[in-house]
Design a protein around this motif. Structure first.
Motif, short mmCIF file in Angstrom:
data_model
loop_
_atom_site.label_atom_id
_atom_site.label_comp_id
_atom_site.label_asym_id
_atom_site.label_seq_id
_atom_site.Cartn_x
_atom_site.Cartn_y
_atom_site.Cartn_z
N SER A 1 0.83 -1.21 0.00
CA SER A 1 0.00 0.00 0.00
C SER A 1 0.86 1.26 0.00
O SER A 1 0.56 2.22 -0.70
N GLN A 2 1.95 1.26 0.78
CA GLN A 2 2.82 2.43 0.80
C GLN A 2 3.49 2.64 -0.55
O GLN A 2 3.62 3.77 -1.02
N LEU A 3 3.92 1.55 -1.19
CA LEU A 3 4.55 1.67 -2.50
C LEU A 3 3.55 2.15 -3.55
O LEU A 3 3.89 2.98 -4.40
N THR A 4 2.31 1.67 -3.47
CA THR A 4 1.28 2.11 -4.41
C THR A 4 1.01 3.60 -4.25
O THR A 4 0.91 4.33 -5.24
N ASP A 5 0.89 4.05 -3.00
CA ASP A 5 0.67 5.48 -2.75
C ASP A 5 1.83 6.32 -3.26
O ASP A 5 1.62 7.38 -3.86
N LEU A 6 3.04 5.86 -3.04
CA LEU A 6 4.23 6.59 -3.50
C LEU A 6 4.26 6.70 -5.02
O LEU A 6 4.48 7.79 -5.57
N VAL A 7 3.99 5.60 -5.71
CA VAL A 7 4.01 5.62 -7.18
C VAL A 7 2.89 6.51 -7.71
O VAL A 7 3.11 7.28 -8.66
N GLU A 8 1.72 6.43 -7.13
CA GLU A 8 0.61 7.29 -7.57
C GLU A 8 0.95 8.76 -7.36
O GLU A 8 0.66 9.60 -8.22
N ASP A 9 1.57 9.09 -6.23
CA ASP A 9 1.97 10.47 -5.95
C ASP A 9 3.00 10.96 -6.97
O ASP A 9 2.90 12.08 -7.48
N ILE A 10 3.95 10.12 -7.30
CA ILE A 10 4.97 10.49 -8.29
C ILE A 10 4.34 10.74 -9.65
O ILE A 10 4.63 11.74 -10.32
N PHE A 11 3.43 9.85 -10.07
CA PHE A 11 2.78 10.04 -11.37
C PHE A 11 1.86 11.27 -11.38
O PHE A 11 1.75 11.95 -12.40
N ASP A 12 1.21 11.56 -10.26
CA ASP A 12 0.40 12.78 -10.17
C ASP A 12 1.27 14.02 -10.34
O ASP A 12 0.91 14.95 -11.07
N ARG A 13 2.41 14.04 -9.68
CA ARG A 13 3.32 15.19 -9.80
C ARG A 13 3.83 15.33 -11.24
O ARG A 13 3.93 16.43 -11.77
N ILE A 14 4.17 14.19 -11.86
CA ILE A 14 4.65 14.24 -13.25
C ILE A 14 3.56 14.79 -14.16
O ILE A 14 3.82 15.63 -15.03
N THR A 15 2.34 14.34 -13.97
CA THR A 15 1.22 14.79 -14.81
C THR A 15 0.97 16.28 -14.62
O THR A 15 0.78 17.01 -15.61
N LYS A 16 0.98 16.75 -13.40
CA LYS A 16 0.75 18.18 -13.12
C LYS A 16 1.87 19.05 -13.68
O LYS A 16 1.61 20.11 -14.27
N GLN A 17 3.11 18.61 -13.54
CA GLN A 17 4.23 19.42 -14.01
C GLN A 17 4.42 19.32 -15.50
O GLN A 17 5.02 20.20 -16.11
N ALA A 18 3.90 18.25 -16.13
CA ALA A 18 4.01 18.14 -17.58
C ALA A 18 3.16 19.19 -18.27
O ALA A 18 3.50 19.67 -19.36
N GLY A 19 2.08 19.60 -17.65
CA GLY A 19 1.21 20.62 -18.23
C GLY A 19 1.86 22.02 -18.19
O GLY A 19 1.49 22.89 -18.98
N THR A 20 2.81 22.24 -17.32
CA THR A 20 3.44 23.56 -17.21
C THR A 20 4.59 23.73 -18.19
O THR A 20 5.07 24.86 -18.36
N ILE A 21 5.03 22.68 -18.82
CA ILE A 21 6.17 22.78 -19.75
C ILE A 21 5.72 23.28 -21.09
O ILE A 21 4.77 23.03 -21.65
#
Length: 70
Positions: free
Chosen positions: A50-70
């Protein structure tokens, strides 16, 4: 008959020596160690799934949000 007996005994002695060499051979120990390490890693993944799943989801959320700013 004695020649045959001598040949059989010689062959059996050679087989016994070879069996002893095989049993003393430690080359397979690396394989056992690798399998044990893999089992420990799988166990850790199962324990902290569960901790690994949360971590990976958080990383992908950050990537998705920051990809829109580029």
């Amino acid at each position: 008959m004695r020649k045959l007996y001598g040949k059989v005994m010689c062959r059996m002695a050679a087989l016994c020596r070879r069996a002893g060499e095989i049993l003393k051979d430690e080359r397979g120990m690396g394989t056992v160690e690798v399998i044990l390490i893999i089992l420990v890693l799988i166990g850790l993944v199962i324990i902290f799934k569960s901790q690994l799943t949360d971590l990976v989801e958080d990383i992908f959320d950050r990537i998705t949000k920051q990809a829109g700013t580029i």
